[in-house]
Design a protein around this motif. Structure first.
Motif, mmCIF file in Angstrom:
data_model
loop_
_atom_site.group_PDB
_atom_site.id
_atom_site.type_symbol
_atom_site.label_atom_id
_atom_site.label_comp_id
_atom_site.label_asym_id
_atom_site.label_seq_id
_atom_site.Cartn_x
_atom_site.Cartn_y
_atom_site.Cartn_z
ATOM 1 N N SER A 128 47.610 64.734 -5.848
ATOM 2 C CA SER A 128 46.779 65.553 -4.965
ATOM 3 C C SER A 128 47.619 66.685 -4.403
ATOM 4 N N SER A 129 46.941 67.732 -3.956
ATOM 5 C CA SER A 129 47.648 68.848 -3.326
ATOM 6 C C SER A 129 46.675 69.584 -2.415
ATOM 7 N N PRO A 130 47.239 70.312 -1.438
ATOM 8 C CA PRO A 130 46.377 71.141 -0.598
ATOM 9 C C PRO A 130 45.734 72.235 -1.438
ATOM 10 N N LEU A 131 44.758 72.897 -0.915
ATOM 11 C CA LEU A 131 44.103 73.992 -1.612
ATOM 12 C C LEU A 131 45.134 75.025 -2.026
ATOM 13 N N GLY A 132 44.984 75.563 -3.243
ATOM 14 C CA GLY A 132 45.981 76.443 -3.814
ATOM 15 C C GLY A 132 46.282 77.649 -2.951
ATOM 16 N N VAL A 133 47.563 77.911 -2.745
ATOM 17 C CA VAL A 133 48.003 79.106 -2.032
ATOM 18 C C VAL A 133 49.083 79.749 -2.875
ATOM 19 N N THR A 134 49.314 81.026 -2.673
ATOM 20 C CA THR A 134 50.258 81.736 -3.523
ATOM 21 C C THR A 134 51.684 81.633 -3.028
ATOM 22 N N SER A 135 51.870 81.149 -1.822
ATOM 23 C CA SER A 135 53.231 81.029 -1.309
ATOM 24 C C SER A 135 53.244 79.989 -0.207
ATOM 25 N N GLY A 136 54.375 79.783 0.366
ATOM 26 C CA GLY A 136 54.455 78.834 1.471
ATOM 27 C C GLY A 136 55.000 77.498 1.029
ATOM 28 N N SER A 137 55.157 76.643 1.987
ATOM 29 C CA SER A 137 55.851 75.384 1.726
ATOM 30 C C SER A 137 55.083 74.461 0.794
ATOM 31 N N THR A 138 53.762 74.606 0.734
ATOM 32 C CA THR A 138 53.006 73.675 -0.107
ATOM 33 C C THR A 138 52.742 74.213 -1.504
ATOM 34 N N HIS A 139 53.157 75.445 -1.768
ATOM 35 C CA HIS A 139 52.853 76.068 -3.054
ATOM 36 C C HIS A 139 53.398 75.232 -4.198
ATOM 37 N N GLY A 140 52.499 74.853 -5.084
ATOM 38 C CA GLY A 140 52.911 74.139 -6.285
ATOM 39 C C GLY A 140 53.255 72.687 -6.069
ATOM 40 N N THR A 141 53.258 72.227 -4.848
ATOM 41 C CA THR A 141 53.643 70.839 -4.609
ATOM 42 C C THR A 141 52.461 69.928 -4.832
ATOM 43 N N GLN A 142 52.654 68.966 -5.713
ATOM 44 C CA GLN A 142 51.661 67.933 -5.901
ATOM 45 C C GLN A 142 52.290 66.597 -5.526
ATOM 46 N N TYR A 143 51.465 65.731 -4.977
ATOM 47 C CA TYR A 143 51.926 64.415 -4.536
ATOM 48 C C TYR A 143 51.340 63.383 -5.483
ATOM 49 N N PHE A 144 52.229 62.596 -6.053
ATOM 50 C CA PHE A 144 51.825 61.701 -7.127
ATOM 51 C C PHE A 144 51.726 60.249 -6.672
ATOM 52 N N GLY A 145 50.777 59.558 -7.274
ATOM 53 C CA GLY A 145 50.720 58.119 -7.133
ATOM 54 C C GLY A 145 51.733 57.455 -8.056
ATOM 55 N N PRO A 146 51.859 56.134 -7.973
ATOM 56 C CA PRO A 146 52.856 55.412 -8.767
ATOM 57 C C PRO A 146 52.489 55.261 -10.233
ATOM 58 N N GLY A 147 51.238 55.525 -10.579
ATOM 59 C CA GLY A 147 50.831 55.436 -11.974
ATOM 60 C C GLY A 147 50.169 54.118 -12.323
ATOM 61 N N THR A 148 49.310 54.185 -13.341
ATOM 62 C CA THR A 148 48.697 52.989 -13.921
ATOM 63 C C THR A 148 49.051 52.951 -15.393
ATOM 64 N N ARG A 149 49.711 51.879 -15.798
ATOM 65 C CA ARG A 149 50.039 51.725 -17.219
ATOM 66 C C ARG A 149 48.909 50.968 -17.884
ATOM 67 N N LEU A 150 48.192 51.664 -18.755
ATOM 68 C CA LEU A 150 47.023 51.107 -19.435
ATOM 69 C C LEU A 150 47.355 50.762 -20.873
ATOM 70 N N LEU A 151 47.030 49.555 -21.252
ATOM 71 C CA LEU A 151 47.175 49.106 -22.637
ATOM 72 C C LEU A 151 45.785 48.786 -23.165
ATOM 73 N N VAL A 152 45.416 49.445 -24.254
ATOM 74 C CA VAL A 152 44.125 49.186 -24.888
ATOM 75 C C VAL A 152 44.371 48.460 -26.208
ATOM 76 N N LEU A 153 43.819 47.255 -26.297
ATOM 77 C CA LEU A 153 44.060 46.430 -27.496
ATOM 78 C C LEU A 153 42.909 46.531 -28.495
#
Lengths: 116, 118
Positions: B93-118
């Protein structure tokens, strides 16, 4: 279109020696560039970013990167590797704003191994 | 601290099953993203959403759909799971896109889900 190329898929260094992870970019305009790190079994974390201010950018844990427009490079360095630096590193470029989103393009990753 | 949580760390499903991956963020971010991560390919964007009920295809949307009924929750749906969808799925997730500033381009990630399809 914006893209990044990470030149090494695996890098191995000894603890206490310098780290160099290489990234070249391609962009039709002045890009914003980032390095993200992913430690084993953990989520990705922002390491540092370049957004057209200073060309030498300092990040967390002693890492830094230098934006070189003439070489279209954004290499990640650290003077002295630590065992805890072992992780996968991603060079990233923003695609610009579309629909309000700030989409990113990720490189293919460099796995850093640190040996005793 | 921003927290992005994903409903499962590991998931095993059979071919043809309908699969739901859930992601919740607690920072009131407008943007949410789903990626898949495969060795040697980095992260590839599947879908993203910049507002409730708004979605946009990423680079590899085929075989996937998404739902965003509430601002904090973004679901990825595999309508009929196939073996080539075995992968690590990351939500961000990330704040609404801005062209500069401290949040620019920063995305915050979850730990992930490893999916196995058999």
């Amino acid at each position: 279109a914006q893209s990044v190329t990470q030149l090494d898929s695996h890098v191995s260094v000894s603890e206490g020696t310098p780290v160099l992870l290489r990234c070249n970019y391609s962009s039709s305009y002045s890009p914003s560039l980032f390095w993200y790190v992913q430690h084993p079994n953990k989520g990705l974390q922002l390491l540092l970013k370049y957004t057209s201010a200073a060309t030498l950018v300092k990040g967390i844990n002693g890492f830094e990167a230098e934006f070189k427009k003439s070489e279209t490079s954004f290499h990640l360095t650290k003077p002295s590797a630590h065992m805890s630096d072992a992780a996968e590193y991603f060079c990233v470029v923003t695609r610009g704003l579309t629909g309000g989103g700030n989409k990113l393009t990720f490189g293919t990753g460099t796995q850093l191994k640190v040996e005793l | 601290d921003v927290k992005v949580t994903q409903s499962s760390r590991y998931l095993v499903k059979r071919t043809g099953e309908k699969v739901f991956l859930e992601c919740v963020q607690d920072m009131d971010h407008e943007n949410m993203f789903w990626y898949r991560q495969d060795p040697g390919l980095g992260l590839r964007l599947i879908y993203f959403s910049y507002d409730v009920k708004m979605k946009e295809k990423g680079d590899i949307p085929e075989g996937y759909s998404v739902s965003r009924e509430k601002k904090e929750r973004f679901s990825l749906i595999l309508e009929s799971a196939s073996t080539n969808q075995t992968s690590m799925y990351l939500c961000a997730s990330s704040p609404l896109g801005v062209t500069s500033g401290s949040t620019h381009g920063t995305q915050y990630f979850g730990p992930g889900t490893r999916l196995l399809v058999l």
